[in-house]
Design a protein around this motif. Structure first.
Motif, PDB file in Angstrom:
ATOM      1  N   UNK A 181      34.226  47.013  41.795  1.00  0.00           N
ATOM      2  CA  UNK A 181      34.610  48.402  41.577  1.00  0.00           C
ATOM      3  C   UNK A 181      35.480  48.618  40.343  1.00  0.00           C
ATOM      4  N   UNK A 182      36.464  47.745  40.121  1.00  0.00           N
ATOM      5  CA  UNK A 182      37.417  47.960  39.026  1.00  0.00           C
ATOM      6  C   UNK A 182      37.523  46.788  38.067  1.00  0.00           C
ATOM      7  N   UNK A 183      37.145  45.611  38.520  1.00  0.00           N
ATOM      8  CA  UNK A 183      37.359  44.398  37.748  1.00  0.00           C
ATOM      9  C   UNK A 183      38.682  43.778  38.143  1.00  0.00           C
ATOM     10  N   UNK A 184      38.832  42.487  37.879  1.00  0.00           N
ATOM     11  CA  UNK A 184      40.089  41.814  38.194  1.00  0.00           C
ATOM     12  C   UNK A 184      40.545  40.968  37.009  1.00  0.00           C
ATOM     13  N   UNK A 185      41.853  40.783  36.957  1.00  0.00           N
ATOM     14  CA  UNK A 185      42.488  39.898  35.986  1.00  0.00           C
ATOM     15  C   UNK A 185      43.301  38.898  36.798  1.00  0.00           C
ATOM     16  N   UNK A 186      43.094  37.617  36.545  1.00  0.00           N
ATOM     17  CA  UNK A 186      43.854  36.593  37.251  1.00  0.00           C
ATOM     18  C   UNK A 186      45.068  36.216  36.407  1.00  0.00           C
ATOM     19  N   UNK A 187      46.249  36.313  37.014  1.00  0.00           N
ATOM     20  CA  UNK A 187      47.509  35.967  36.355  1.00  0.00           C
ATOM     21  C   UNK A 187      48.316  35.106  37.323  1.00  0.00           C
TER      22      UNK A 187
END
Length: 189
Positions: free
Chosen positions: A52-58
């Motif tokens: 739905x929005x995309x993810x960023x892994x941090x």
């Protein structure tokens, strides 16, 4: 007061302290993995958010952070990656155990990491021309300065630190070209 930048993607972090510190730097929704255990619910939420929005892994720049990053990336291959160096994530006060974590990074450091996210190569259509012999020629896989050189490449290209074995895979996964690595050593970054 300046308004904080908004991150559209959901940011995958390890725990509540990371979420709280991230809120000082940006406006972002987070998915907390629950630490190194990485609960199945967090993986399912990451999969849904990716659609739905995309993810960023941090995650933290330590063994457990890399393990969590690997597990989430395996479940969500389209995940973007944001990295902190160990120096950026080291606690500055009352730190007898040399604690590392997203929760210790400054707001500017977090904003910088999120401004320099890296997308996996299969989502951006760029291929890498880097091979093992290129890395050997540059002294990135062996030699007295190999670790320091890999740290420099990881920091300058915003891909995080990687050991010799991981470096080739990571450079190829992000579609990084030989010229980009060479530019690091020419001081262009």
């Amino acid at each position: 007061m300046n308004e904080l930048p908004k991150i559209n993607e959901m940011v995958v972090v390890e725990g509540r302290s990371d979420t709280q510190n991230l809120a000082r730097a940006v406006i972002a929704d987070t998915i907390e993995t629950g630490g190194s255990a990485v609960n199945e619910d967090a993986i399912e939420r990451a999969k849904l958010a990716a659609k739905t929005r995309g993810i960023i892994i941090l995650t933290d720049p330590d063994f457990n952070g890399q393990r969590i990053r690997h597990m989430v990336t395996e479940a969500v291959p389209t995940a973007k990656q944001a990295y902190l160096t160990q120096a950026e994530a080291r606690a500055t006060k009352d730190n007898p155990h040399k604690s590392l974590g997203v929760e210790h990074a400054t707001p500017d450091t977090l904003r910088n990491a999120l401004a320099n996210v890296i997308a996996p190569v299969h989502t951006i259509g760029i291929t890498s021309d880097i091979d093992r012999s290129f890395l050997l020629d540059l002294g990135l896989l062996s030699g007295p300065e190999a670790r320091v050189k890999r740290a420099l490449v990881g920091e300058q290209l915003h891909i995080g630190y990687a050991n010799g074995k991981q470096l080739l895979k990571r450079l190829q996964a992000f579609g990084i070209r030989r010229t980009q690595v060479e530019d690091v050593f020419k001081g262009k970054y």
